[in-house]
Write a protein that holds these residues in place. Structure first.
Motif, PDB file in Angstrom:
ATOM      1  N   SER A 168      47.830 -99.629  72.852  1.00 16.73           N
ATOM      2  CA  SER A 168      47.059-100.021  74.023  1.00 16.73           C
ATOM      3  C   SER A 168      45.579-100.203  73.774  1.00 16.73           C
ATOM      4  CB  SER A 168      47.294 -99.050  75.177  1.00 16.73           C
ATOM      5  OG  SER A 168      48.532 -99.342  75.787  1.00 16.73           O
ATOM      6  N   CYS A 169      45.149-100.135  72.530  1.00 16.55           N
ATOM      7  CA  CYS A 169      43.727-100.410  72.285  1.00 16.55           C
ATOM      8  C   CYS A 169      43.514-101.909  72.391  1.00 16.55           C
ATOM      9  CB  CYS A 169      43.278 -99.927  70.913  1.00 16.55           C
ATOM     10  SG  CYS A 169      41.514-100.205  70.638  1.00 16.55           S
ATOM     11  N   GLU A 170      42.602-102.297  73.259  1.00 20.16           N
ATOM     12  CA  GLU A 170      42.378-103.729  73.420  1.00 20.16           C
ATOM     13  C   GLU A 170      41.406-104.270  72.365  1.00 20.16           C
ATOM     14  OE1 GLU A 170      39.087-103.657  76.982  1.00 20.16           O
ATOM     15  OE2 GLU A 170      41.181-103.316  77.485  1.00 20.16           O
ATOM     16  N   PRO A 182      43.598 -97.941  66.712  1.00 20.12           N
ATOM     17  CA  PRO A 182      43.029 -97.543  68.006  1.00 20.12           C
ATOM     18  C   PRO A 182      41.630 -96.950  67.866  1.00 20.12           C
ATOM     19  CG  PRO A 182      45.325 -96.907  67.883  1.00 20.12           C
ATOM     20  CD  PRO A 182      44.966 -97.439  66.525  1.00 20.12           C
ATOM     21  N   CYS A 183      40.689 -97.468  68.658  1.00 18.91           N
ATOM     22  CA  CYS A 183      39.295 -97.049  68.548  1.00 18.91           C
ATOM     23  C   CYS A 183      39.073 -95.667  69.147  1.00 18.91           C
ATOM     24  CB  CYS A 183      38.378 -98.068  69.220  1.00 18.91           C
ATOM     25  SG  CYS A 183      38.468 -98.079  71.035  1.00 18.91           S
ATOM     26  N   GLY A 184      39.958 -95.275  70.081  1.00 22.34           N
ATOM     27  CA  GLY A 184      39.818 -93.969  70.704  1.00 22.34           C
ATOM     28  C   GLY A 184      38.756 -93.920  71.791  1.00 22.34           C
ATOM     29  N   GLN A 185      38.028 -95.004  71.966  1.00 23.65           N
ATOM     30  CA  GLN A 185      36.900 -95.001  72.899  1.00 23.65           C
ATOM     31  C   GLN A 185      37.152 -95.837  74.156  1.00 23.65           C
ATOM     32  OE1 GLN A 185      34.235 -93.066  72.048  1.00 23.65           O
ATOM     33  NE2 GLN A 185      35.481 -92.554  70.270  1.00 23.65           N
ATOM     34  N   CYS A 186      37.854 -96.934  74.009  1.00 26.06           N
ATOM     35  CA  CYS A 186      37.975 -97.865  75.135  1.00 26.06           C
ATOM     36  C   CYS A 186      38.858 -97.272  76.232  1.00 26.06           C
ATOM     37  CB  CYS A 186      38.505 -99.221  74.668  1.00 26.06           C
ATOM     38  SG  CYS A 186      40.268 -99.259  74.267  1.00 26.06           S
ATOM     39  N   LEU A 187      38.763 -97.845  77.399  1.00 28.89           N
ATOM     40  CA  LEU A 187      39.517 -97.345  78.547  1.00 28.89           C
ATOM     41  C   LEU A 187      41.020 -97.330  78.250  1.00 28.89           C
ATOM     42  CD1 LEU A 187      38.906 -96.374  81.383  1.00 28.89           C
ATOM     43  CD2 LEU A 187      39.247 -98.718  82.198  1.00 28.89           C
TER      44      LEU A 187
END
Ligand SMILES: [Zn+2]
Length: 187
Positions: free
Chosen positions: A162-164, A169-174
């Motif tokens: 679900s990382c856009e 995965p960045c771990g930061q985005c919504l």
């Protein structure tokens, strides 16, 4: 459990939690589902494709991909016309089927609204004589409700991406924060 045949549909299976929940819900309602993944140059397309194929395999759905080149895609945020494009591609790729999308409530995006869904239904009615439908079962659900539902229904969250922004995965985005909440069940 006896299931009633509900019709045939294409699920736009992005590899994220929302579309996995949509596939889960429609399958349990008796829909004959074909999964469609669209590569339009989104930053996390490699990881999304892998997740999409895994979710499709989990639910035993036929899977196919359409590629679109030349779009310039921002790293995050609203892409005007994105969902219009996805529906149009699904219509052209899997003609005659209803189209299922994972749009949900709690977003300001124009192409996630009830008015947008209604407008697309009218457009499709004009072409299909009322046979095909736009299916947006999460339209009035907030993200936290979807996450609770995903956990309760044992949707395979661990298979989704679900990382856009990125394949890792960045771990930061919504989206990453939503995904992590879904995975661990934290509030
Ligand atoms: Zn992220």
């Amino acid at each position: 459990m006896a299931m009633t045949y509900a019709g045939s549909c294409a699920v736009l299976l992005s590899g994220g939690i929302d579309s996995a929940v949509v596939a889960h819900a429609l399958r349990s309602q008796g829909w004959d589902i074909a999964a469609l993944f669209v590569d339009y140059g989104q930053p996390a397309r490699e990881a999304e494709r892998t997740a999409s194929t895994r979710v499709a395999a989990h639910y035993d759905l036929p899977w196919q991909e359409v590629g679109l080149t030349g779009m310039s895609v921002p790293q995050s945020g609203e892409i005007p016309g994105r969902n219009d494009m996805l529906i149009a591609l699904a219509r052209a790729t899997l003609p005659g089927r209803s189209i299922a999308v994972g749009i949900h409530g709690g977003t300001e995006y124009a192409d996630c609204s009830p008015a947008w869904t209604t407008a697309w239904q009218q457009l499709i009615d004009a072409q299909s004589g009322g046979v095909a439908r736009i299916l947006a079962p999460l339209l009035h659900r907030r993200k936290d409700e979807i996450i609770s539902h995903a956990r309760y229904s044992q949707v395979p969250i661990h298979l989704t991406h679900s990382c856009e922004r990125a394949n890792d995965p960045c771990g930061q985005c919504l989206s990453c924060q939503d995904w992590e909440r879904a995975r661990v069940g934290a509030k």
